[in-house]
Design a protein around this motif. Structure first.
Motif, mmCIF file in Angstrom:
data_model
loop_
_atom_site.group_PDB
_atom_site.id
_atom_site.type_symbol
_atom_site.label_atom_id
_atom_site.label_comp_id
_atom_site.label_asym_id
_atom_site.label_seq_id
_atom_site.Cartn_x
_atom_site.Cartn_y
_atom_site.Cartn_z
ATOM 1 N N SER A 70 -1.468 25.165 2.728
ATOM 2 C CA SER A 70 -2.339 25.799 1.747
ATOM 3 C C SER A 70 -3.649 24.833 1.510
ATOM 4 O O SER A 70 -4.423 25.322 0.885
ATOM 5 C CB SER A 70 -1.712 26.311 0.774
ATOM 6 O OG SER A 70 -1.468 25.262 -0.246
ATOM 7 N N GLY A 71 -3.551 23.547 1.655
ATOM 8 C CA GLY A 71 -4.660 22.739 1.167
ATOM 9 C C GLY A 71 -4.598 22.080 -0.079
ATOM 10 O O GLY A 71 -5.468 21.284 -0.557
ATOM 11 N N GLN A 72 -3.400 22.265 -1.031
ATOM 12 C CA GLN A 72 -3.173 21.911 -2.116
ATOM 13 C C GLN A 72 -2.918 20.308 -2.048
ATOM 14 O O GLN A 72 -2.240 20.019 -1.033
ATOM 15 C CB GLN A 72 -2.110 22.447 -2.992
ATOM 16 C CG GLN A 72 -2.426 23.837 -3.593
ATOM 17 C CD GLN A 72 -1.411 24.483 -4.380
ATOM 18 O OE1 GLN A 72 -0.201 24.294 -4.045
ATOM 19 N NE2 GLN A 72 -1.764 25.193 -5.190
ATOM 20 N N LEU A 73 -3.315 19.767 -3.092
ATOM 21 C CA LEU A 73 -3.158 18.105 -3.170
ATOM 22 C C LEU A 73 -2.027 17.774 -4.087
ATOM 23 O O LEU A 73 -1.913 18.235 -5.302
ATOM 24 C CB LEU A 73 -4.354 17.196 -3.519
ATOM 25 C CG LEU A 73 -5.571 17.692 -2.462
ATOM 26 C CD1 LEU A 73 -6.862 17.076 -2.940
ATOM 27 C CD2 LEU A 73 -5.320 16.874 -1.095
ATOM 28 N N TYR A 126 -2.578 19.938 -7.589
ATOM 29 C CA TYR A 126 -4.161 20.446 -7.801
ATOM 30 C C TYR A 126 -4.500 21.033 -6.533
ATOM 31 O O TYR A 126 -4.207 20.618 -5.396
ATOM 32 C CB TYR A 126 -5.012 19.298 -8.099
ATOM 33 C CG TYR A 126 -4.356 18.435 -9.467
ATOM 34 C CD1 TYR A 126 -4.833 18.490 -10.580
ATOM 35 C CD2 TYR A 126 -3.489 17.100 -9.195
ATOM 36 C CE1 TYR A 126 -4.245 17.770 -11.540
ATOM 37 C CE2 TYR A 126 -3.082 16.429 -10.220
ATOM 38 C CZ TYR A 126 -3.586 16.896 -11.354
ATOM 39 O OH TYR A 126 -2.839 16.145 -12.662
ATOM 40 N N ASP A 127 -5.630 22.016 -6.859
ATOM 41 C CA ASP A 127 -6.343 22.711 -5.763
ATOM 42 C C ASP A 127 -7.536 21.501 -5.297
ATOM 43 O O ASP A 127 -7.825 21.592 -4.408
ATOM 44 C CB ASP A 127 -6.926 23.904 -6.350
ATOM 45 C CG ASP A 127 -5.928 25.055 -6.390
ATOM 46 O OD1 ASP A 127 -4.829 24.719 -5.750
ATOM 47 O OD2 ASP A 127 -6.084 25.891 -7.393
ATOM 48 N N VAL A 176 -2.308 5.806 -10.378
ATOM 49 C CA VAL A 176 -2.024 6.878 -9.522
ATOM 50 C C VAL A 176 -1.421 6.074 -8.292
ATOM 51 O O VAL A 176 -2.302 5.092 -7.779
ATOM 52 C CB VAL A 176 -3.057 7.662 -9.197
ATOM 53 C CG1 VAL A 176 -3.110 8.400 -8.072
ATOM 54 C CG2 VAL A 176 -3.645 8.772 -10.363
ATOM 55 N N SER A 177 -0.527 6.405 -7.568
ATOM 56 C CA SER A 177 0.065 5.490 -6.411
ATOM 57 C C SER A 177 -0.470 6.483 -5.283
ATOM 58 O O SER A 177 -0.690 5.506 -4.039
ATOM 59 C CB SER A 177 1.517 5.420 -6.669
ATOM 60 O OG SER A 177 2.195 6.576 -6.670
ATOM 61 N N ASN A 178 -0.499 7.546 -5.115
ATOM 62 C CA ASN A 178 -0.799 8.227 -3.975
ATOM 63 C C ASN A 178 -1.202 9.760 -4.069
ATOM 64 O O ASN A 178 -1.042 10.234 -5.111
ATOM 65 C CB ASN A 178 0.654 8.384 -3.049
ATOM 66 C CG ASN A 178 0.205 8.809 -1.588
ATOM 67 O OD1 ASN A 178 -0.781 8.604 -1.005
ATOM 68 N ND2 ASN A 178 1.238 9.568 -1.162
ATOM 69 N N ILE A 179 -2.210 10.193 -3.133
ATOM 70 C CA ILE A 179 -2.592 11.356 -3.097
ATOM 71 C C ILE A 179 -2.665 12.075 -1.675
ATOM 72 O O ILE A 179 -2.904 11.143 -0.435
ATOM 73 C CB ILE A 179 -3.992 11.480 -3.609
ATOM 74 C CG1 ILE A 179 -4.240 11.056 -4.960
ATOM 75 C CG2 ILE A 179 -4.573 12.889 -3.435
ATOM 76 C CD1 ILE A 179 -5.711 10.955 -5.284
ATOM 77 N N SER A 180 -1.866 13.220 -1.540
ATOM 78 C CA SER A 180 -1.550 13.599 -0.093
ATOM 79 C C SER A 180 -1.416 15.165 -0.418
ATOM 80 O O SER A 180 -1.356 15.690 -1.277
ATOM 81 C CB SER A 180 -0.282 13.089 0.535
ATOM 82 O OG SER A 180 0.692 13.622 -0.333
ATOM 83 N N PHE A 181 -1.638 15.796 1.170
ATOM 84 C CA PHE A 181 -1.690 17.198 0.954
ATOM 85 C C PHE A 181 -0.177 17.789 0.730
ATOM 86 O O PHE A 181 0.861 17.005 1.388
ATOM 87 C CB PHE A 181 -2.179 17.791 2.401
ATOM 88 C CG PHE A 181 -3.711 17.586 2.500
ATOM 89 C CD1 PHE A 181 -4.352 18.406 1.817
ATOM 90 C CD2 PHE A 181 -4.112 16.861 3.423
ATOM 91 C CE1 PHE A 181 -5.897 18.529 2.180
ATOM 92 C CE2 PHE A 181 -5.451 16.570 3.476
ATOM 93 C CZ PHE A 181 -6.186 17.406 2.732
ATOM 94 N N ASN A 182 0.028 18.555 -0.130
ATOM 95 C CA ASN A 182 1.323 19.166 -0.292
ATOM 96 C C ASN A 182 1.904 20.218 0.583
ATOM 97 O O ASN A 182 2.946 20.024 0.888
ATOM 98 C CB ASN A 182 1.119 19.962 -1.843
ATOM 99 C CG ASN A 182 2.643 20.188 -2.363
ATOM 100 O OD1 ASN A 182 3.574 19.493 -2.047
ATOM 101 N ND2 ASN A 182 2.637 21.410 -3.046
ATOM 102 N N ASN A 183 1.028 21.128 1.215
ATOM 103 C CA ASN A 183 1.420 21.979 2.071
ATOM 104 C C ASN A 183 0.237 22.475 3.034
ATOM 105 O O ASN A 183 -0.886 21.791 2.695
ATOM 106 C CB ASN A 183 2.138 23.174 1.462
ATOM 107 C CG ASN A 183 1.209 23.681 0.300
ATOM 108 O OD1 ASN A 183 -0.064 23.889 0.292
ATOM 109 N ND2 ASN A 183 1.976 23.992 -0.737
#
Length: 315
Positions: free
Chosen positions: A74-77, A43-44, A65-72
């Protein structure tokens, strides 16, 4: 076998570490002993979604939901979710972040696709963020807000223009005009009261007047009925006959026919009448000057004098 104090201490430390790891994982929504499937979505903006938020399929909670982290960079999650339910769904299903009411939290809702290959643990689902009620209302109110702001700016400009036009002298004149208008309205009120009193005092006369008007209207109706019954064609014919007779008489007079026509057109008659008038005038004058010539009274039989014609005064 007797355990030493050091061995007991080590076993207790290992158990504490294991419990800590399981507890931390549980708080993060992970169960290390379960065989749950893991899925991902990018997600953005997660819009307030947090770990341990529920995952629903058709309204039924099937995971967390087990985890939320930055994907790269670019700031996407990257959102990691675990689904314990064995329900199979297509891989091209959508993981939509949904709001649970106005003040409720966020959760993930798996929107099932119609068909496609079955999703396997480790697959990445298409992510989508659904606007909440506040965001929807805000997006709808934004155009209205712009219009209101534009209206306020226009009203401010209008008020500024009015303030420029309505200077001190103009405001004073306007106040005077309003005061004069109040006086005029008071005068109209007095006039209305006087007129009302006049009508009240002459109520009987007005009734008689309207009664007379009604009678006159009835008479006019009778007259109109009488006129309607008159034979207009016959009346016009009689008038035409009378006009023809007058035209005939006038023609005879102009042509000298009949006695009256001869009197009007014969110059000799006019001359004789003029001479007769002149002689009558001379006779009257002579009677006035010499009355004894025409009225003679003789007591002893005296003989009268001979008549002598009077002199013509015009000679």
């Amino acid at each position: 076998m007797k355990l030493t104090r050091e061995v007991k201490t080590g076993l207790l430390a290992i158990a504490a570490i294991i419990l800590f790891i399981f507890g931390y994982s549980f708080l993060k929504g992970q169960n290390l002993l379960s065989s749950d499937r893991t899925f991902y979505a990018v997600y953005d903006d997660v819009g307030g979604l947090s770990p341990s938020s529920p995952v629903h399929i058709n309204g039924l909670q099937v995971g967390k939901v087990s985890n939320i982290s930055f994907n790269n960079e670019s700031g996407q999650l990257l959102v990691t979710m675990t689904i314990s339910n064995k329900f199979n769904f297509p891989k091209n299903s959508m993981a939509k972040i949904t709001s649970n009411g106005i003040i409720g939290g966020k959760f993930l809702s798996i929107v099932l696709a119609d068909d496609g290959p079955i999703a396997e643990s480790g697959d990445t689902l298409t992510g989508k963020v659904e606007k909440g009620l506040i965001e929807s209302v805000g997006s709808k109110l934004e155009p209205l807000q712009k219009k209101v702001e534009s209206a306020i700016v226009s009203a401010d400009s209008l008020i500024s223009g009015i303030n420029k036009v309505l200077g001190p002298k103009t405001r004073k004149d306007l106040t005077t005009s309003i005061a004069d208008l109040s006086k005029i309205m008071a005068s109209f009120k007095n006039t209305s009261n006087s007129l009302e009193k006049l009508l009240a005092d002459n109520d009987e006369k007005l009734d008689r007047t309207f009664t007379n008007l009604d009678e006159m209207a009835g008479n006019f109706n009778q007259l109109s009925d009488t006129l309607a019954n008159i034979d207009i064609k016959k009346l016009v014919g009689n008038i035409q006959n009378v006009v023809s007779s007058f035209e005939k008489i006038s023609s005879n007079l102009e042509q000298g026919n009949g006695t009256l026509g001869k009197l009007l057109n014969d110059e000799g008659v006019y001359t004789n009448l003029e001479n007769a008038t002149k002689q009558l005038e001379e006779l009257l004058q002579d009677i006035k000057l010499n009355p004894k010539r025409y009225v003679h009274i003789s007591v002893f039989g005296k003989k009268g004098k001979e008549y002598k014609a009077p002199e013509d005064p015009e000679k």
